[in-house]
Design a protein around this motif. Structure first.
Motif, mmCIF file in Angstrom:
data_model
loop_
_atom_site.group_PDB
_atom_site.id
_atom_site.type_symbol
_atom_site.label_atom_id
_atom_site.label_comp_id
_atom_site.label_asym_id
_atom_site.label_seq_id
_atom_site.Cartn_x
_atom_site.Cartn_y
_atom_site.Cartn_z
ATOM 1 N N GLU A 104 0.825 -1.211 0.000
ATOM 2 C CA GLU A 104 0.000 0.000 0.000
ATOM 3 C C GLU A 104 0.863 1.266 0.000
ATOM 4 O O GLU A 104 0.462 2.294 -0.532
ATOM 5 C CB GLU A 104 -0.942 0.007 1.208
ATOM 6 C CG GLU A 104 -2.064 -1.002 1.096
ATOM 7 C CD GLU A 104 -2.882 -1.113 2.381
ATOM 8 O OE1 GLU A 104 -2.603 -0.379 3.360
ATOM 9 O OE2 GLU A 104 -3.808 -1.947 2.402
ATOM 10 N N ALA A 105 2.055 1.167 0.565
ATOM 11 C CA ALA A 105 2.975 2.315 0.604
ATOM 12 C C ALA A 105 3.803 2.413 -0.677
ATOM 13 O O ALA A 105 4.617 3.317 -0.815
ATOM 14 C CB ALA A 105 3.887 2.198 1.815
ATOM 15 N N GLY A 106 3.601 1.468 -1.597
ATOM 16 C CA GLY A 106 4.314 1.504 -2.873
ATOM 17 C C GLY A 106 5.654 0.792 -2.867
ATOM 18 O O GLY A 106 6.413 0.911 -3.819
ATOM 19 N N VAL A 107 5.946 0.054 -1.826
ATOM 20 C CA VAL A 107 7.195 -0.693 -1.759
ATOM 21 C C VAL A 107 6.983 -2.044 -2.431
ATOM 22 O O VAL A 107 6.028 -2.751 -2.125
ATOM 23 C CB VAL A 107 7.645 -0.893 -0.289
ATOM 24 C CG1 VAL A 107 8.911 -1.718 -0.207
ATOM 25 C CG2 VAL A 107 7.821 0.449 0.399
ATOM 26 N N ILE A 108 7.873 -2.387 -3.361
ATOM 27 C CA ILE A 108 7.742 -3.680 -4.029
ATOM 28 C C ILE A 108 8.826 -4.618 -3.520
ATOM 29 O O ILE A 108 9.887 -4.184 -3.055
ATOM 30 C CB ILE A 108 7.828 -3.551 -5.574
ATOM 31 C CG1 ILE A 108 9.166 -2.948 -5.994
ATOM 32 C CG2 ILE A 108 6.667 -2.734 -6.116
ATOM 33 C CD1 ILE A 108 9.380 -2.947 -7.494
ATOM 34 N N SER A 109 8.565 -5.906 -3.630
ATOM 35 C CA SER A 109 9.524 -6.902 -3.159
ATOM 36 C C SER A 109 10.634 -7.074 -4.188
ATOM 37 O O SER A 109 10.516 -6.632 -5.332
ATOM 38 C CB SER A 109 8.812 -8.238 -2.933
ATOM 39 O OG SER A 109 8.429 -8.788 -4.184
ATOM 40 N N GLU A 110 11.702 -7.745 -3.802
ATOM 41 C CA GLU A 110 12.801 -8.023 -4.725
ATOM 42 C C GLU A 110 12.310 -8.845 -5.911
ATOM 43 O O GLU A 110 12.720 -8.618 -7.036
ATOM 44 C CB GLU A 110 13.924 -8.781 -4.011
ATOM 45 C CG GLU A 110 14.824 -7.909 -3.198
ATOM 46 C CD GLU A 110 16.016 -8.690 -2.655
ATOM 47 O OE1 GLU A 110 16.611 -9.484 -3.408
ATOM 48 O OE2 GLU A 110 16.332 -8.492 -1.481
ATOM 49 N N GLU A 111 11.447 -9.813 -5.629
ATOM 50 C CA GLU A 111 10.923 -10.669 -6.693
ATOM 51 C C GLU A 111 10.137 -9.854 -7.719
ATOM 52 O O GLU A 111 10.225 -10.097 -8.913
ATOM 53 C CB GLU A 111 10.031 -11.783 -6.116
ATOM 54 C CG GLU A 111 10.784 -12.808 -5.282
ATOM 55 C CD GLU A 111 11.101 -12.316 -3.881
ATOM 56 O OE1 GLU A 111 10.349 -11.467 -3.344
ATOM 57 O OE2 GLU A 111 12.131 -12.757 -3.334
ATOM 58 N N GLU A 112 9.361 -8.886 -7.235
ATOM 59 C CA GLU A 112 8.581 -8.037 -8.143
ATOM 60 C C GLU A 112 9.485 -7.092 -8.940
ATOM 61 O O GLU A 112 9.177 -6.755 -10.077
ATOM 62 C CB GLU A 112 7.552 -7.227 -7.353
ATOM 63 C CG GLU A 112 6.474 -8.074 -6.712
ATOM 64 C CD GLU A 112 5.621 -7.279 -5.722
ATOM 65 O OE1 GLU A 112 4.417 -7.566 -5.654
ATOM 66 O OE2 GLU A 112 6.166 -6.393 -5.039
ATOM 67 N N ALA A 113 10.575 -6.672 -8.371
ATOM 68 C CA ALA A 113 11.480 -5.736 -9.035
ATOM 69 C C ALA A 113 12.361 -6.432 -10.065
ATOM 70 O O ALA A 113 12.801 -5.818 -11.017
ATOM 71 C CB ALA A 113 12.368 -5.043 -8.003
ATOM 72 N N ARG A 114 12.581 -7.729 -9.876
ATOM 73 C CA ARG A 114 13.458 -8.480 -10.762
ATOM 74 C C ARG A 114 12.638 -9.073 -11.903
ATOM 75 O O ARG A 114 11.642 -9.746 -11.669
ATOM 76 C CB ARG A 114 14.102 -9.596 -9.957
ATOM 77 C CG ARG A 114 15.206 -10.304 -10.622
ATOM 78 C CD ARG A 114 15.873 -11.301 -9.701
ATOM 79 N NE ARG A 114 15.705 -10.912 -8.310
ATOM 80 C CZ ARG A 114 15.621 -11.754 -7.298
ATOM 81 N NH1 ARG A 114 15.707 -13.024 -7.487
ATOM 82 N NH2 ARG A 114 15.447 -11.333 -6.074
#
Length: 180
Positions: A154-164
């Motif tokens: 909700e704060a806009g932080v994505i996980s490493e998996e989502e970023a890769r």
């Protein structure tokens, strides 16, 4: 430096070469002070059971520390209960250049595995501080509550998996104008 919140000093002159069992338990005011020091919500229980004995290389301490604590989630601040059940194996040694009067063996041997060593300060060893430090080192330094992932999303932080990207060359292909 002020005295530790949970101090249970075993005097050096009371420790012999025969193993001695020592059990300690933190009282409520001690647990509250430790919780403040370690930034925990609460410490409901902190206990240690140790075998203490004089060895050629110093004072050997073996045993177990158990605790029940409440930590704050590193994302939400929500309370997270945690249990500690941690083995302890330490050797208290005299400062360099100081030799224990009761030690008549010049050989300083470590057991098959390397044992953590702590320098002796004053006339005793503090098993309360051993228990407190063992407890805090056994805790997860970044505990996460079940809703932490949702709050981060909700704060806009994505996980490493989502970023890769799934394919490491997909991002390069997209930049070069290649289609799928």
């Amino acid at each position: 430096m002020s005295a530790p919140e949970f101090s249970r000093v075993e005097r050096l002159d009371a420790i012999g070469s025969e193993p001695r069992e020592v059990s300690i338990s933190a009282k409520e005011p001690e647990r509250a002070a430790l919780a403040s020091r370690f930034e925990l919500i609460a410490i409901e229980r902190l206990e240690g059971r140790f075998t203490v004995r004089k060895e050629a290389a110093g004072i050997g301490v073996r045993g177990r520390v158990t605790a029940t604590v409440t930590q704050a989630c590193s994302v939400t601040g929500d309370p997270i209960p945690a249990q500690v059940d941690e083995p302890v194996e330490l050797r208290f040694v005299h400062p360099a250049g100081v030799r224990a009067a009761a030690s008549d063996d010049d050989a300083y041997e470590l057991a098959g595995e390397e044992i953590d060593t702590i320098e002796i300060e004053g006339g005793g060893i503090d098993l309360g501080e051993v228990a407190a430090e063992t407890m805090v080192l056994a805790l997860d330094p970044f505990p996460r509550a079940p809703r932490a992932a949702e709050v981060l999303r909700e704060a806009g932080v994505i996980s490493e998996e989502e970023a890769r990207p799934a394919n490491p060359f997909a991002a390069l292909k997209a930049k070069l104008g290649g289609g799928a």
